[in-house]
Design a protein around this motif. Structure first.
Motif, short mmCIF file in Angstrom:
data_model
loop_
_atom_site.label_atom_id
_atom_site.label_comp_id
_atom_site.label_asym_id
_atom_site.label_seq_id
_atom_site.Cartn_x
_atom_site.Cartn_y
_atom_site.Cartn_z
N GLY A 75 20.15 34.87 11.76
CA GLY A 75 20.83 34.18 12.37
C GLY A 75 21.41 34.10 12.96
N ILE B 228 17.13 25.90 22.76
CA ILE B 228 17.17 25.83 21.98
C ILE B 228 15.20 26.21 20.72
N ALA B 229 14.78 26.37 22.16
CA ALA B 229 12.88 26.84 21.89
C ALA B 229 13.51 28.47 21.90
N ALA C 48 15.39 29.93 18.99
CA ALA C 48 14.96 29.50 17.66
C ALA C 48 13.38 30.85 16.84
N VAL D 10 22.83 34.09 17.09
CA VAL D 10 23.80 32.70 17.61
C VAL D 10 24.88 32.81 18.06
N VAL E 278 15.19 33.75 17.04
CA VAL E 278 16.14 34.23 15.68
C VAL E 278 14.39 34.62 14.81
N VAL E 279 13.56 34.27 14.67
CA VAL E 279 12.55 34.08 14.51
C VAL E 279 12.10 36.37 14.10
#
Lengths: 353, 260
Positions: free
Chosen positions: B95, B245-246, B249, B99, B252-253
């Motif tokens: 993560g 952000i969506a 995220a 980022v 990251v997943v």
């Protein structure tokens, strides 16, 4: 070990091929130009163009406009194709970018002067006016967009030149000229045209009030022009009244007083109109106030022309040049006097020696 | 945590700045800005309008090309070169890596975009003068700010797609996202009152859920002379950050589940 093959032949072949292609291009270019004159011109649907622009509506409108610009003056064998293409371009460009001023104004000129289609020109201008009127209302700032003034003016001219013969359309010229005169960026020429046409329609009081209000404008140049135009309007009304009197009474008016009291004008209007007007022995109206103002106006115009001459040639013009140049000619001096240009560019009257 | 993200961001920034592909794309955008003046000369009037529109479109294309060509392949390059292991063997998680990559790329993209915007500003000042600059600078500022925020979303999308698929597919996907993002508004106008009420209803739903980059598009407003709606830009930026952000995220997943 084997030697690498020589590069001489391939290089020679390359140079030769490029040279031959370049030589052929001259004639090909000429035939391309002939073919392109009547190439198929595809105008996308405005809605599709909006989607295809991917948000860059203004840029796509510019690109379509630049593509079409040379075609306005280019000769086409198929004039219908040319008309369809350019109308499509104007439609799409103004749909993609409703604030595309040049498309409206240039397009109107093409449609009226070259294509003799005032209907499409009127539709185009009304489209622009509808958009700009809407945004001025939304923003609550009337008079903010000079383009809207220009569009109303153009529409008034389109109706005036091409639709005046149609009685139903005649009021449209005055409607749009009237809108322009109420806008803060209205120019003098448009005001003068509106004023003249309005007086012809009998709107004397409205026109006189309009110019009277401008005589109190904060800009002194506007004030000066307003005083002059007010006197010109009075002259027009006075001449019309004189002619109406003669027709009604069967004889010319004996005096200015008779015209003032003849009842053809409202009393307060008549007072204002005939103030500063005399009658000579032959019964002709003499516009004293107007003559003074026109004298002054012409003198100022001559001084401005002299100033322009000086800025171009670094010296003041001779009076002989000024008298020969219609834009620089000073007004006729009184008897026994002549004009002289001073060192600071002012015109003054001096006695003829 | 911020230290780890910052370290990855710094490394990403330094690496991206040295990328020849980035320099090529920036050169293209600068060329378009400078060439826009020639297009202005071809026009009857509106020289500065042509210059402005084509330049801002060039900068917008710069933004999407950077995301496509540099951003979409950023993760794959790290995996290919095995440099990702070096980062992940330290205390940085996947993560943090994503980022950090995101911030590093946004940093370098913003540098490029602002550089081009500055060149446009100078070029416009040379040809339009101070008076013209004063008249258009609020609208130009809004347009550039919109482009900066748009590049944030595009970077997040590129990283998401880069975590999902190969660089080529991620690149194409980013471009398609750009097209769809800018096309939804026009599609909505096209479908309203159209021949198919069913499609209109379907599209009305799609319109709400598809990302809309037109919320950040102030390019068309630069030449209209209308006052800038700063609140609309603000709301559009908030909207864009939510989508960012969506996608981040999601990236990251996806990256956590990736085996390499």
């Amino acid at each position: 070990m084997a030697r690498a093959p020589s590069a001489f032949v391939p290089v020679l072949l390359m140079i030769g091929a490029v040279a031959a292609a370049s030589w052929l291009q001259t004639d090909l270019g000429k035939s391309n130009a002939v073919r392109r004159r009547n190439d198929f011109r595809y105008t996308p649907d405005a809605g599709v163009a909006q989607v295809m622009s991917c948000g860059h509506r203004s840029t796509l409108a510019n690109a379509i406009w630049l593509r079409a610009l040379p075609d306005f003056s280019r000769e086409f064998d198929d004039l219908e194709l040319k008309g369809r293409w350019l109308r499509g371009v104007l439609d799409v460009a103004t749909d993609l970018e409703p604030t595309f001023t040049t498309a409206y104004l240039y397009g109107t000129s093409y449609l009226t002067i070259l294509d003799r289609d005032p209907d499409d020109a009127i539709d185009l201008l009304e489209k622009g006016i509808a958009y700009y009127t809407q945004i001025e209302e939304e923003e609550g700032e009337p008079g903010r967009y000079p383009t809207l003034t220009a569009l109303h003016r153009e529409l008034a001219m389109a109706y005036y030149i091409y639709r005046e013969k149609d009685a139903a359309e005649k009021p449209m010229t005055m409607k749009h000229l009237g809108i322009v005169t109420e806008r803060p960026d209205c120019d003098m020429l448009t005001r003068m045209m509106w004023s003249s046409l309005k007086v012809d329609q009998g709107g004397d009081l409205l026109v006189m009030s309009h110019w009277d209000e401008l005589t109190r404008h904060q800009n002194t140049e506007v004030q000066r022009k307003a005083f002059l135009e007010l006197e010109r309007v009075k002259k027009k009304i006075a001449i019309r009244t004189r002619d109406q009197f003669k027709e009604k009474a069967g004889r010319p008016a004996a005096s200015v007083e008779e015209l003032r009291k003849c009842g053809l004008l409202l009393d307060e209007l008549a007072e204002d109109v005939f103030a500063g007007i005399d009658m000579d022995e032959e019964g002709n109206l003499v516009f004293v106030a107007l003559a003074e103002l026109e004298f002054e106006d012409q003198r100022r115009a001559a001084e401005q022309a002299a100033a322009i001459y000086r800025s171009d040639y670094d010296e003041w013009p001779a009076m002989a040049w000024m008298n020969k140049n219609p834009l620089a000619t000073p007004p006729t001096p009184p008897d026994g006097m002549e004009w002289r240009l001073t060192e600071d560019g002012a015109l003054e009257l001096v006695a003829i020696p | 945590m911020m230290q780890r993200v910052g370290a990855v961001a710094q490394a990403t920034f330094r690496e991206a700045v040295r990328d020849r592909l980035l320099l090529l794309v920036v050169a293209f955008a600068v060329g378009m800005v400078l060439f826009s003046r020639v297009l202005g000369w071809l026009s009857v009037e509106d020289e500065m309008k042509m210059m402005q529109d084509f330049s801002l479109t060039g900068i917008s294309l710069l933004s999407v090309f950077l995301a496509m060509l540099v951003g979409a392949g950023a993760l794959a390059r790290e995996v290919e070169r095995r440099t990702v292991y070096t980062v992940l063997t330290r205390t940085a998680t996947r993560g943090h890596f994503i980022v950090g990559k995101f911030f590093g790329l946004v940093g370098v993209f913003w540098l490029c975009l602002l550089g081009c915007a500055l060149i446009l500003g100078v070029w416009a000042w040379i040809w339009g003068g101070m008076e013209w600059m004063r008249a258009v600078s609020p609208a130009m500022t809004a347009a550039v700010l919109g482009l900066l925020v748009e590049s944030v979303v595009l970077t997040a999308v590129a990283l998401f797609l880069g975590a999902l698929a190969s660089p080529a597919i991620a690149s194409v996907g980013t471009f398609v996202f750009y097209l769809v993002g800018h096309g939804t508004e026009a599609m909505r106008e096209l479908t309203i009152g159209g021949r198919s009420p069913e499609f209109e209803q379907v599209f009305a739903v799609l319109y709400r859920i598809l990302p809309n980059l037109e919320n950040l598009n102030f390019i068309n407003a630069t030449t209209s002379g209308r006052p800038v709606d700063w609140s609309a830009l603000g709301m559009g930026s908030v909207y864009a950050i939510l989508w960012t952000i969506a996608f981040l995220a999601g990236a990251v997943v996806l990256f956590r589940r990736r085996q390499f």
